[in-house]
Design a protein around this motif. Structure first.
Motif, PDB file in Angstrom:
ATOM      1  N   ASP A 166       0.107   0.908  -4.387  1.00 55.04           N
ATOM      2  CA  ASP A 166       0.797  -0.339  -4.754  1.00 55.04           C
ATOM      3  C   ASP A 166       1.324  -1.055  -3.515  1.00 55.04           C
ATOM      4  OD1 ASP A 166       0.390   0.006  -7.494  1.00 55.04           O
ATOM      5  OD2 ASP A 166       2.306   1.031  -7.781  1.00 55.04           O
ATOM      6  N   PHE A 167       1.944  -0.292  -2.628  1.00 54.72           N
ATOM      7  CA  PHE A 167       2.498  -0.832  -1.389  1.00 54.72           C
ATOM      8  C   PHE A 167       1.393  -1.509  -0.570  1.00 54.72           C
ATOM      9  CE2 PHE A 167       3.623   0.215   3.129  1.00 54.72           C
ATOM     10  CZ  PHE A 167       4.713  -0.630   3.257  1.00 54.72           C
ATOM     11  N   PHE A 168       0.271  -0.802  -0.412  1.00 53.33           N
ATOM     12  CA  PHE A 168      -0.841  -1.364   0.347  1.00 53.33           C
ATOM     13  C   PHE A 168      -1.414  -2.606  -0.335  1.00 53.33           C
ATOM     14  CE2 PHE A 168      -5.427  -1.721   1.126  1.00 53.33           C
ATOM     15  CZ  PHE A 168      -5.377  -2.045   2.467  1.00 53.33           C
ATOM     16  N   ALA A 169      -1.598  -2.557  -1.643  1.00 51.56           N
ATOM     17  CA  ALA A 169      -2.216  -3.680  -2.363  1.00 51.56           C
ATOM     18  C   ALA A 169      -1.405  -4.959  -2.199  1.00 51.56           C
ATOM     19  CB  ALA A 169      -2.385  -3.336  -3.839  1.00 51.56           C
ATOM     20  N   VAL A 170      -0.083  -4.879  -2.335  1.00 47.81           N
ATOM     21  CA  VAL A 170       0.733  -6.094  -2.193  1.00 47.81           C
ATOM     22  C   VAL A 170       0.657  -6.629  -0.772  1.00 47.81           C
ATOM     23  CG1 VAL A 170       3.121  -6.940  -2.137  1.00 47.81           C
ATOM     24  CG2 VAL A 170       2.256  -5.759  -4.162  1.00 47.81           C
ATOM     25  N   LEU A 171       0.736  -5.751   0.219  1.00 46.63           N
ATOM     26  CA  LEU A 171       0.621  -6.223   1.602  1.00 46.63           C
ATOM     27  C   LEU A 171      -0.756  -6.813   1.874  1.00 46.63           C
ATOM     28  CD1 LEU A 171       2.541  -3.490   3.588  1.00 46.63           C
ATOM     29  CD2 LEU A 171       3.179  -5.883   3.321  1.00 46.63           C
ATOM     30  N   ASP A 172      -1.794  -6.149   1.398  1.00 40.18           N
ATOM     31  CA  ASP A 172      -3.150  -6.615   1.663  1.00 40.18           C
ATOM     32  C   ASP A 172      -3.430  -7.951   0.967  1.00 40.18           C
ATOM     33  OD1 ASP A 172      -5.576  -6.007   3.063  1.00 40.18           O
ATOM     34  OD2 ASP A 172      -6.504  -5.646   1.111  1.00 40.18           O
ATOM     35  N   GLN A 173      -3.011  -8.087  -0.277  1.00 38.95           N
ATOM     36  CA  GLN A 173      -3.253  -9.316  -1.034  1.00 38.95           C
ATOM     37  C   GLN A 173      -2.399 -10.488  -0.552  1.00 38.95           C
ATOM     38  OE1 GLN A 173      -2.450  -7.965  -4.995  1.00 38.95           O
ATOM     39  NE2 GLN A 173      -4.238  -6.628  -5.024  1.00 38.95           N
ATOM     40  N   ASN A 174      -1.295 -10.202   0.129  1.00 40.19           N
ATOM     41  CA  ASN A 174      -0.365 -11.246   0.580  1.00 40.19           C
ATOM     42  C   ASN A 174      -0.272 -11.314   2.099  1.00 40.19           C
ATOM     43  OD1 ASN A 174       1.256 -12.211  -2.034  1.00 40.19           O
ATOM     44  ND2 ASN A 174       0.755 -10.040  -2.228  1.00 40.19           N
ATOM     45  N   ARG A 175      -1.231 -10.702   2.768  1.00 37.68           N
ATOM     46  CA  ARG A 175      -1.213 -10.564   4.227  1.00 37.68           C
ATOM     47  C   ARG A 175      -0.982 -11.897   4.952  1.00 37.68           C
ATOM     48  NH1 ARG A 175      -2.311  -6.323   6.856  1.00 37.68           N
ATOM     49  NH2 ARG A 175      -3.206  -5.253   5.065  1.00 37.68           N
ATOM     50  N   ALA A 180      -0.612   2.802   5.031  1.00 37.23           N
ATOM     51  CA  ALA A 180       0.447   2.706   4.020  1.00 37.23           C
ATOM     52  C   ALA A 180       1.087   4.066   3.804  1.00 37.23           C
ATOM     53  CB  ALA A 180      -0.114   2.158   2.715  1.00 37.23           C
ATOM     54  N   THR A 181       0.280   5.110   3.724  1.00 40.02           N
ATOM     55  CA  THR A 181       0.797   6.472   3.552  1.00 40.02           C
ATOM     56  C   THR A 181       1.691   6.851   4.726  1.00 40.02           C
ATOM     57  OG1 THR A 181      -1.169   7.098   2.299  1.00 40.02           O
ATOM     58  CG2 THR A 181       0.109   8.893   3.280  1.00 40.02           C
ATOM     59  N   ARG A 182       1.235   6.576   5.929  1.00 40.22           N
ATOM     60  CA  ARG A 182       2.000   6.880   7.142  1.00 40.22           C
ATOM     61  C   ARG A 182       3.315   6.081   7.166  1.00 40.22           C
ATOM     62  NH1 ARG A 182      -2.036   7.281   9.951  1.00 40.22           N
ATOM     63  NH2 ARG A 182      -2.477   5.092  10.277  1.00 40.22           N
ATOM     64  N   THR A 183       3.262   4.821   6.781  1.00 35.79           N
ATOM     65  CA  THR A 183       4.458   3.975   6.788  1.00 35.79           C
ATOM     66  C   THR A 183       5.486   4.471   5.779  1.00 35.79           C
ATOM     67  OG1 THR A 183       3.191   2.073   7.555  1.00 35.79           O
ATOM     68  CG2 THR A 183       5.283   1.605   6.461  1.00 35.79           C
ATOM     69  N   ILE A 184       5.039   4.857   4.594  1.00 33.20           N
ATOM     70  CA  ILE A 184       5.961   5.379   3.581  1.00 33.20           C
ATOM     71  C   ILE A 184       6.608   6.677   4.062  1.00 33.20           C
ATOM     72  CG2 ILE A 184       6.007   6.451   1.283  1.00 33.20           C
ATOM     73  CD1 ILE A 184       4.228   4.117   0.339  1.00 33.20           C
ATOM     74  N   LYS A 185       5.866   7.519   4.755  1.00 31.81           N
ATOM     75  CA  LYS A 185       6.449   8.737   5.336  1.00 31.81           C
ATOM     76  C   LYS A 185       7.502   8.377   6.384  1.00 31.81           C
ATOM     77  CE  LYS A 185       2.601  11.846   4.530  1.00 31.81           C
ATOM     78  NZ  LYS A 185       1.482  12.585   5.121  1.00 31.81           N
ATOM     79  N   PRO A 187       5.520  -9.813  10.715  1.00 31.92           N
ATOM     80  CA  PRO A 187       4.325  -9.485  11.497  1.00 31.92           C
ATOM     81  C   PRO A 187       4.174  -7.998  11.775  1.00 31.92           C
ATOM     82  CG  PRO A 187       5.972 -10.552  12.876  1.00 31.92           C
ATOM     83  CD  PRO A 187       6.453 -10.665  11.455  1.00 31.92           C
ATOM     84  N   ALA A 188       5.243  -7.300  12.047  1.00 29.82           N
ATOM     85  CA  ALA A 188       5.131  -5.871  12.358  1.00 29.82           C
ATOM     86  C   ALA A 188       4.674  -5.085  11.135  1.00 29.82           C
ATOM     87  CB  ALA A 188       6.461  -5.332  12.880  1.00 29.82           C
ATOM     88  N   ARG A 189       5.243  -5.396   9.972  1.00 28.91           N
ATOM     89  CA  ARG A 189       4.871  -4.671   8.750  1.00 28.91           C
ATOM     90  C   ARG A 189       3.402  -4.919   8.426  1.00 28.91           C
ATOM     91  NH1 ARG A 189       7.849  -3.273   4.055  1.00 28.91           N
ATOM     92  NH2 ARG A 189       9.429  -2.714   5.567  1.00 28.91           N
ATOM     93  N   VAL A 190       2.981  -6.174   8.475  1.00 29.21           N
ATOM     94  CA  VAL A 190       1.594  -6.512   8.146  1.00 29.21           C
ATOM     95  C   VAL A 190       0.636  -5.871   9.156  1.00 29.21           C
ATOM     96  CG1 VAL A 190      -0.036  -8.436   7.986  1.00 29.21           C
ATOM     97  CG2 VAL A 190       2.208  -8.624   6.904  1.00 29.21           C
ATOM     98  N   ALA A 191       0.986  -5.908  10.433  1.00 28.15           N
ATOM     99  CA  ALA A 191       0.114  -5.334  11.460  1.00 28.15           C
ATOM    100  C   ALA A 191       0.010  -3.817  11.348  1.00 28.15           C
ATOM    101  CB  ALA A 191       0.618  -5.719  12.849  1.00 28.15           C
ATOM    102  N   SER A 192       1.097  -3.163  10.932  1.00 26.97           N
ATOM    103  CA  SER A 192       1.083  -1.702  10.891  1.00 26.97           C
ATOM    104  C   SER A 192       0.428  -1.134   9.635  1.00 26.97           C
ATOM    105  CB  SER A 192       2.503  -1.152  11.024  1.00 26.97           C
ATOM    106  OG  SER A 192       3.273  -1.468   9.886  1.00 26.97           O
ATOM    107  N   VAL A 193       0.214  -1.962   8.618  1.00 35.06           N
ATOM    108  CA  VAL A 193      -0.385  -1.477   7.368  1.00 35.06           C
ATOM    109  C   VAL A 193      -1.703  -2.222   7.134  1.00 35.06           C
ATOM    110  CG1 VAL A 193      -0.051  -1.101   4.904  1.00 35.06           C
ATOM    111  CG2 VAL A 193       1.903  -0.945   6.445  1.00 35.06           C
ATOM    112  N   GLN A 194      -2.757  -1.731   7.782  1.00 38.26           N
ATOM    113  CA  GLN A 194      -4.086  -2.320   7.659  1.00 38.26           C
ATOM    114  C   GLN A 194      -4.984  -1.565   6.693  1.00 38.26           C
ATOM    115  OE1 GLN A 194      -5.222  -5.179   9.291  1.00 38.26           O
ATOM    116  NE2 GLN A 194      -3.066  -5.436   9.828  1.00 38.26           N
ATOM    117  N   THR A 195      -4.634  -0.299   6.423  1.00 39.55           N
ATOM    118  CA  THR A 195      -5.441   0.552   5.548  1.00 39.55           C
ATOM    119  C   THR A 195      -4.515   1.343   4.621  1.00 39.55           C
ATOM    120  OG1 THR A 195      -5.357   2.469   7.009  1.00 39.55           O
ATOM    121  CG2 THR A 195      -7.143   0.863   7.405  1.00 39.55           C
ATOM    122  N   LEU A 196      -5.115   1.988   3.640  1.00 40.87           N
ATOM    123  CA  LEU A 196      -4.341   2.849   2.749  1.00 40.87           C
ATOM    124  C   LEU A 196      -3.717   4.003   3.535  1.00 40.87           C
ATOM    125  CD1 LEU A 196      -3.428   3.305  -0.143  1.00 40.87           C
ATOM    126  CD2 LEU A 196      -5.551   4.563  -0.552  1.00 40.87           C
ATOM    127  N   ALA A 197      -4.415   4.524   4.514  1.00 38.58           N
ATOM    128  CA  ALA A 197      -3.851   5.591   5.351  1.00 38.58           C
ATOM    129  C   ALA A 197      -2.627   5.099   6.115  1.00 38.58           C
ATOM    130  CB  ALA A 197      -4.913   6.119   6.325  1.00 38.58           C
TER     131      ALA A 197
END
Length: 188
Positions: free
Chosen positions: A29-38, A58-63, A46-56
């Motif tokens: 869900d986290f990845f989908a919203v960022l990806d669809q609203n990039r 997103a997993t790393r960011t949530i950790k 900019p930092a959040r969008v740049a750091s979450v480019q893939t589902l992996a």
């Protein structure tokens, strides 16, 4: 810092929303919203969008959010609609390391969730958290782009008042924009 123990991972419940720290099962869900609203989110986050480019990513960011919560560096809440359980965006508080404690608030919503009062509702809950027993902030701040009237209205409707305007180039290829700085003091 300001608290010996991190705040519990208890959700914040409002009339229509549940705000809660992310769980490992939230990465899609986290990845989908960022990806669809990039494109829409990149100028302000900019930092959040740049750091979450893939589902992996997103997993790393949530950790990392979980680690930040434990250390008191950053408190990030995902925002979910209570009735539909739809993921809408997130809101965070980044506390200072000195006394008096203050925290900067940041938030975003998916495009489909804008204009329905969700940001105002989430910000009001985050304000209570920021001034509450764990963080005990003396004041909260946030930044809004002047060309984002919805965000300006949300800040002011929640009690934040403008303290300054700064010009900033971001990204360098875009025209100059003004950033409004807002502050809300704890009730004395």
């Amino acid at each position: 810092m300001h608290a010996a123990l991190p705040p519990p991972l208890t959700p914040l419940i409002t009339a229509r929303l549940t705000l809660r720290p992310y769980q490992s099962t939230d990465e899609a869900d986290f990845f989908a919203v960022l990806d669809q609203n990039r494109r829409r989110l990149e100028p302000s986050f900019p930092a959040r969008v740049a750091s979450v480019q893939t589902l992996a990513d997103a997993t790393r960011t949530i950790k990392q959010f979980a680690q930040d919560w434990r250390t008191g560096r950053l408190y990030v809440f995902g925002i979910w609609h209570r009735e539909t359980a739809a993921y809408l965006g997130d809101i965070s508080l980044r506390p200072t390391l000195q006394n008096p404690v203050s925290a900067e608030v940041g938030y975003y919503l998916a495009a489909h969730a804008e204009g329905q009062g969700y940001a105002r509702e989430a910000l009001a809950a985050a304000v209570q958290f920021g001034f509450g027993e764990y963080l005990q902030a003396r004041y909260l701040t946030l930044r809004c782009r002047r060309n984002n009237p919805r965000s300006l209205a949300v800040a002011e409707a929640t009690g934040f008042r403008p303290v300054s305007t700064r010009r900033r180039l971001w990204p360098l290829r875009s025209p100059e924009t003004e950033i409004m700085h807002y502050r809300l003091d704890a009730a004395s």
